[in-house]
Design a protein around this motif. Structure first.
Motif, PDB file in Angstrom:
ATOM      1  N   MET A   1       0.848  -1.198   0.000  1.00  0.00           N
ATOM      2  CA  MET A   1       0.000   0.000   0.000  1.00  0.00           C
ATOM      3  C   MET A   1       0.885   1.251   0.000  1.00  0.00           C
ATOM      4  N   ALA A   2       0.638   2.130  -0.964  1.00  0.00           N
ATOM      5  CA  ALA A   2       1.435   3.349  -1.106  1.00  0.00           C
ATOM      6  C   ALA A   2       0.661   4.557  -0.593  1.00  0.00           C
ATOM      7  N   PHE A   3       1.398   5.575  -0.245  1.00  0.00           N
ATOM      8  CA  PHE A   3       0.837   6.824   0.264  1.00  0.00           C
ATOM      9  C   PHE A   3       1.194   7.941  -0.716  1.00  0.00           C
ATOM     10  N   TYR A   4       0.168   8.641  -1.215  1.00  0.00           N
ATOM     11  CA  TYR A   4       0.345   9.709  -2.200  1.00  0.00           C
ATOM     12  C   TYR A   4      -0.033  11.060  -1.597  1.00  0.00           C
ATOM     13  N   MET A   5       0.844  12.043  -1.778  1.00  0.00           N
ATOM     14  CA  MET A   5       0.532  13.426  -1.424  1.00  0.00           C
ATOM     15  C   MET A   5       0.621  14.272  -2.694  1.00  0.00           C
ATOM     16  N   PHE A   6      -0.507  14.904  -3.052  1.00  0.00           N
ATOM     17  CA  PHE A   6      -0.563  15.728  -4.248  1.00  0.00           C
ATOM     18  C   PHE A   6      -0.747  17.202  -3.904  1.00  0.00           C
ATOM     19  N   ALA A 193       3.415   3.550   5.852  1.00  0.00           N
ATOM     20  CA  ALA A 193       3.114   3.259   4.452  1.00  0.00           C
ATOM     21  C   ALA A 193       4.322   2.555   3.853  1.00  0.00           C
ATOM     22  N   ASP A 194       4.081   1.701   2.869  1.00  0.00           N
ATOM     23  CA  ASP A 194       5.182   0.957   2.243  1.00  0.00           C
ATOM     24  C   ASP A 194       6.042   1.882   1.374  1.00  0.00           C
ATOM     25  N   ARG A 213      10.176  11.951   5.471  1.00  0.00           N
ATOM     26  CA  ARG A 213      11.478  11.426   5.884  1.00  0.00           C
ATOM     27  C   ARG A 213      11.715  11.659   7.377  1.00  0.00           C
ATOM     28  N   GLU A 214      11.347  12.845   7.848  1.00  0.00           N
ATOM     29  CA  GLU A 214      11.531  13.166   9.263  1.00  0.00           C
ATOM     30  C   GLU A 214      10.685  12.272  10.166  1.00  0.00           C
ATOM     31  N   HIS A 215       9.589  11.749   9.622  1.00  0.00           N
ATOM     32  CA  HIS A 215       8.739  10.832  10.385  1.00  0.00           C
ATOM     33  C   HIS A 215       9.132   9.372  10.153  1.00  0.00           C
ATOM     34  N   GLU A 216      10.329   9.201   9.608  1.00  0.00           N
ATOM     35  CA  GLU A 216      10.945   7.881   9.451  1.00  0.00           C
ATOM     36  C   GLU A 216      10.197   6.967   8.491  1.00  0.00           C
ATOM     37  N   LEU A 217       9.501   7.564   7.525  1.00  0.00           N
ATOM     38  CA  LEU A 217       8.943   6.765   6.443  1.00  0.00           C
ATOM     39  C   LEU A 217      10.049   6.539   5.410  1.00  0.00           C
ATOM     40  N   ASP A 218      10.004   5.399   4.739  1.00  0.00           N
ATOM     41  CA  ASP A 218      11.040   5.035   3.774  1.00  0.00           C
ATOM     42  C   ASP A 218      10.488   5.028   2.352  1.00  0.00           C
TER      43      ASP A 218
END
Length: 258
Positions: A1-6, A193-194, A213-218
């Motif tokens: 599952m991906a996370f998108y920010m537009f 999120a993956d 990135r600051e919230h440690e998402l990769d």
């Protein structure tokens, strides 16, 4: 599952700020595939409700769509904008808005920029859009926006606010307000999120990827559809399109659609 920010302006719209139906269809495809979707924009919730959301397929459940308008002053889920919340902390004073409005009414700006009555937290002028393909008018509106930004700089700074020039407008906003506010809220809500995909057309949009990135998402990728050099950040992959506006977004999104 991906996370998108537009981002919205210049990403989901063409050069005349018209939402692109083909991009909306691609976003709908992402929604039906179960990905996490969000919009982080400087636009007002009223504008989104009037211009973008009517293009959405009503058969799709949009209740999990994360929406941030006015850079982060207004946040909510779903397309019912009445349920979104305005953070009064980020609302600039009416007397400041009045001064900004008076500047926008100068004869030199007639037919080039106009006051945005839909904004709740900030003072905004928007470009008066010409006919599609009218590059000369587009050039004049961009010059007028920059001239207006310079014109109101003293009003903005003396009132303790800041001036932000965007694709189609100029916002005078609370000094602490940025898309980092909205991105942080969304990331706190989703937790994980993956993969993370951010779509933007201005240097300020990179803050969404940096916040992830600051919230440690990769596995963060920033998709650039703006003009000029592609922004770069450590541990964030940047991919750009040779096209701008929604045409660039469509080109990049094609690789995401199954």
């Amino acid at each position: 599952m991906a996370f998108y920010m537009f981002d919205v302006d210049g990403v989901l719209t063409d050069e005349n700020a018209r939402p692109d139906k083909e991009v909306v269809k691609m976003i709908e495809k992402l929604a039906t595939e179960g990905h996490i979707l969000s919009f982080v924009t400087g636009r007002s919730r009223g504008w989104l409700s009037d211009h973008l959301f009517p293009l959405f397929d009503d058969e799709i459940d949009w209740s999990s769509l994360y929406c941030v308008s006015e850079h982060g002053a207004i946040k909510g889920r779903g397309t019912n904008i009445s349920s979104w919340e305005l953070d009064e902390e980020y609302v600039i004073a009416d007397k400041v808005k009045d001064k900004l409005y008076k500047v926008s009414q100068k004869e030199q700006y007639d037919g080039l920029i106009q006051w945005d009555q839909t904004k709740e937290s900030m003072g905004t002028v928007e470009a008066v859009h010409g006919d599609p393909g009218d590059k000369e008018h587009l050039k004049k509106t961009r010059e007028a926006l920059q001239e207006y930004a310079d014109d109101v700089d003293s009003i903005s700074s003396k009132s303790g606010n800041k001036t932000v020039v965007s694709t189609y407008g100029v916002d005078v906003i609370h000094p602490d307000l940025s898309k980092k506010i909205g991105a942080t809220w969304i990331i706190d809500e989703i937790q994980s999120a993956d993969k993370v995909f951010v779509f933007g057309d201005s240097g300020g949009d990179m803050v969404m990827a940096v916040t992830a990135r600051e919230h440690e998402l990769d596995n963060i990728t920033f998709h650039w559809v703006g003009e000029g050099e592609t922004p770069e950040e450590k541990n964030i992959t940047s991919i750009s399109s040779k096209k701008s506006y929604s045409e660039g977004t469509k080109e990049l999104l094609e690789k995401h659609i199954g």
